[in-house]
Structure formats: C-alpha cells, structure tokens
Design a protein around this motif. Structure first.
Motif, PDB file in Angstrom:
ATOM      1  N   HIS A  87       0.844  -1.196   0.000  1.00 50.33           N
ATOM      2  CA  HIS A  87       0.000   0.000   0.000  1.00 50.33           C
ATOM      3  C   HIS A  87       0.877   1.241   0.000  1.00 50.33           C
ATOM      4  CE1 HIS A  87      -3.345  -2.657   0.985  1.00 50.33           C
ATOM      5  NE2 HIS A  87      -2.623  -3.135   1.982  1.00 50.33           N
ATOM      6  N   ILE A 103       3.003  -0.774   4.464  1.00 51.16           N
ATOM      7  CA  ILE A 103       2.662   0.577   3.995  1.00 51.16           C
ATOM      8  C   ILE A 103       3.916   1.408   3.745  1.00 51.16           C
ATOM      9  CG2 ILE A 103       1.633   2.785   4.687  1.00 51.16           C
ATOM     10  CD1 ILE A 103      -0.483   1.230   6.218  1.00 51.16           C
ATOM     11  N   SER A 154      -3.014   5.371  -2.637  1.00 50.75           N
ATOM     12  CA  SER A 154      -4.086   5.726  -1.711  1.00 50.75           C
ATOM     13  C   SER A 154      -3.839   7.128  -1.173  1.00 50.75           C
ATOM     14  CB  SER A 154      -4.151   4.727  -0.551  1.00 50.75           C
ATOM     15  OG  SER A 154      -4.473   3.436  -1.019  1.00 50.75           O
ATOM     16  N   SER A 196      -6.460   4.152  -5.432  1.00 53.36           N
ATOM     17  CA  SER A 196      -6.833   2.792  -5.067  1.00 53.36           C
ATOM     18  C   SER A 196      -7.724   2.805  -3.822  1.00 53.36           C
ATOM     19  CB  SER A 196      -5.591   1.941  -4.800  1.00 53.36           C
ATOM     20  OG  SER A 196      -4.753   2.538  -3.827  1.00 53.36           O
ATOM     21  N   ARG A 197      -7.528   3.796  -2.950  1.00 54.27           N
ATOM     22  CA  ARG A 197      -8.351   3.988  -1.761  1.00 54.27           C
ATOM     23  C   ARG A 197      -8.231   5.450  -1.337  1.00 54.27           C
ATOM     24  NH1 ARG A 197      -5.945  -0.927  -1.409  1.00 54.27           N
ATOM     25  NH2 ARG A 197      -7.183  -2.707  -0.687  1.00 54.27           N
ATOM     26  N   VAL A 215      -6.706   0.074   4.518  1.00 47.92           N
ATOM     27  CA  VAL A 215      -5.995  -0.951   3.754  1.00 47.92           C
ATOM     28  C   VAL A 215      -6.698  -2.305   3.775  1.00 47.92           C
ATOM     29  CG1 VAL A 215      -3.800   0.174   4.200  1.00 47.92           C
ATOM     30  CG2 VAL A 215      -4.528  -1.683   5.709  1.00 47.92           C
TER      31      VAL A 215
END
Length: 341
Positions: A64, A92, A134, A157-158, A339
């Motif tokens: 992520h 992350i 993200s 993506s987020r 996530v």
C-alpha cells in the motif's frame, strides 16, 4: 488651494489602502533571503518544488502506497501517531508532503482546488509510485481528496476524508442548514470565511488588521476546540514535532490565506457531483471520518454529505473532536480500515 490638498489627501489614502490590501512577496525557500531547503523535494512541470517526507517500508516492496495531505496551518512534519512497526506489518509506504506555500514547498500564485490534484499526480509520478496510490486528507487537506476524486479518480486505489473541511457555499447544501451551521462558529470565524468567499482580495488586510478579531486560533486562542481536542493539544505540547516551526515560514498569505481563498471560494464542482470511483466494491473504497465532538466542522453538514454520497463509508466517532487523527488508537484504526477494505 483646496483642490491640491484634497487630491493629496485622496492620493495618500488610496496609497495606504493599496499597501494594506496588497500581500507581501513570499519568502521562497532557497531564494536569496529566503529560508534554506533542508528536505528532499521534487520539481513540478511548472517549475515549482514540493517538499516531501517518507516513512514505512520501501515503496518498491510496499503493498500500500499512501499519501497524506495535511490540514491548514500544518505540514508534512506533523506528528502522525502510527508506529513504524504497524506500517511494516500493514506493508505501507507512507508519503507526506508540504502543500503549496507550506513548509518548504514553493507557493502557487494560481492555487485552486484543481491544482491540488495536479500537484498530487505529479508528486506520485516524480517519485515513481506507480499507476495507483491511496490518499488521506485531513481537515483542509480533504480538499486534495475531493479534487483527486473529481479529476484523477483513475489514480486512486483507496481514499479517506478525516474531519474533512466543508465549504458553506457548496450549492448542494440546503441554504437553511448551511446558514445555521455557519452561525454555530465563533463570530470572527464566520466573518473570516465570508470574506474569503465573497471578497478574497480583502483577506490579507482582514487577517493582518488589529481592530477586529479574525481567525483567533492562529493567535493561540483555543475557544473553538472541544474538550477532547484540548486534551490532545496539551499532550502534543509536551513533544512538539521537529520541523513544525517551518509551517508558515514563506508567509501566511502563501499558506493559510491561499488555503482559505481556494477552499471557501467558488469550486468548479460540488462534492455531491462526484461519481463513485469504485463501482465494484472489490476495487477500492472511500472513507469519511467525523468526530462527534468536533466544534470546527459541523457534524450536521458531514451527515448531509454522507447521505448524498452513499458509496462513501461514513464513520462517526463518539467522544472525538477535530484532532482525532492525533489519537493513536483512532489513527491506527483509520489506516487499518483503509488498507483492509
């Protein structure tokens, strides 16, 4: 004899008015007489630089890649209470950056809501984050998230909106609800936001004049914060973050004032016009975090937005205020939720 005197008085008056309304030139980092550059930066296509800070695992190994957009009066160096151990566990790579005019990022004289998305996209490309990333936006930094959802949704993506800023003049807000929500704020805040919206050319004068109070939070007045926020401020004062003294070093107008002018001005779109970037729930998700004790962002407007955007996952947090991101437990919950969905 009278005419020359009158002309002289009027000329003096307009000269003083011009000087009072005109913001001072910015103290650009790295320029002669400006603050030094001490952080890594990327150069954008328009010649400006964005300063950034990396945490977590290497981007090449990360599952992520998350970019954090800070709030007004803050910077990339704010104390985000998430441990390196958890970042490693969740795989992350965390990137924070100084938004235009803050910290060591160059000012943007044409700054707008749309330019926030352009800056983010170029930052991600310069650092080779890949086709998707993200994004978390905190308070005024949520403008960046709304901008990216509108202009570059294919790159996300987020996303998470944390105690997100609201513009009381968004067309989608019922007039009565927006008016009542604005009127709940301290009077000086109401006037400041109205000036930023209706007369942005007057904002520098308003924020620097001494006759009337403006945004007193900048002067250390904490009346606008809730009880739980005051507790967090007390805790943060015991261990100030390194680098936070640089937040407004290039000038208040280039950072906080331009934030308000862009945020409270007329947007090119309304947040409720944004389409769901993840129609297939397995592709990604957008989250909205609101503290029930937030005195700066009226919860009624947040609830209204969440109802108009049902594809956003709305989280109301009891006994949390505007500074909920500084609560380690809630901060970790925000990242885990982001996530895991």
């Amino acid at each position: 004899m009278i005419a020359p005197i009158v002309v002289g008085v009027l000329a003096g008056f307009f000269s003083c008015a011009y000087l009072a309304l005109r913001p001072p030139p910015p103290k650009v980092c790295g320029s002669p007489g400006g603050p030094p550059v001490t952080s890594p930066r990327v150069k954008l296509s328009d010649g400006r630089h964005l300063s950034y800070k990396e945490r977590g695992i290497a981007k090449e190994e990360a599952k992520h890649k998350i970019i954090v957009s800070h709030g007004a009066g803050d910077s990339k160096d704010f104390n985000l209470p998430i441990s390196e151990e958890l970042l490693k566990e969740l795989q992350i790579y965390l990137l924070s950056f100084d938004r235009a005019g803050y910290g060591e990022s160059d000012p943007n004289p044409t700054r707008s809501v749309k330019s926030e998305a352009i800056d983010i996209q170029e930052l991600a490309d310069r650092l080779q984050l890949g086709p998707k990333f993200s994004l978390i936006g905190i308070s005024m930094g949520a403008c960046t998230v709304y901008s990216c959802l509108k202009y570059i949704p294919h790159r996300l993506s987020r996303a998470a909106l944390v105690v997100p800023f609201v513009n009381y003049w968004w067309p989608s807000f019922p007039a009565k609800l927006a008016r009542e929500s604005l009127n709940k704020l301290p009077v000086q805040y109401q006037w400041t936001f109205r000036i930023a919206h209706y007369a942005p050319w007057l904002l520098h004068w308003w924020m620097t004049q001494k006759w009337f109070p403006s945004l007193t939070i900048l002067e250390g007045n904490l009346d606008a914060f809730s009880r739980v926020d005051l507790e967090i401020i007390k805790q943060l004062s015991r261990a100030p973050s390194d680098g936070q003294e640089k937040v407004r070093q290039q000038g208040d107008h280039e950072s906080i004032h331009r934030d308000m002018i862009a945020g409270y001005g007329k947007w090119e779109f309304d947040p409720t016009d944004i389409s769901n970037p993840f129609p297939d729930n397995n592709e990604g998700s957008v989250h909205f975090w609101q503290g029930c004790e937030d005195k700066l962002i009226p919860i009624e407007l947040s609830r209204y937005l969440s109802q108009q955007l049902p594809w956003i996952r709305y989280h109301e947090v009891p006994d949390a205020g505007h500074l909920l991101i500084y609560n380690a437990r809630l901060c970790e919950a925000i990242f885990k939720e982001l996530v895991s969905t």
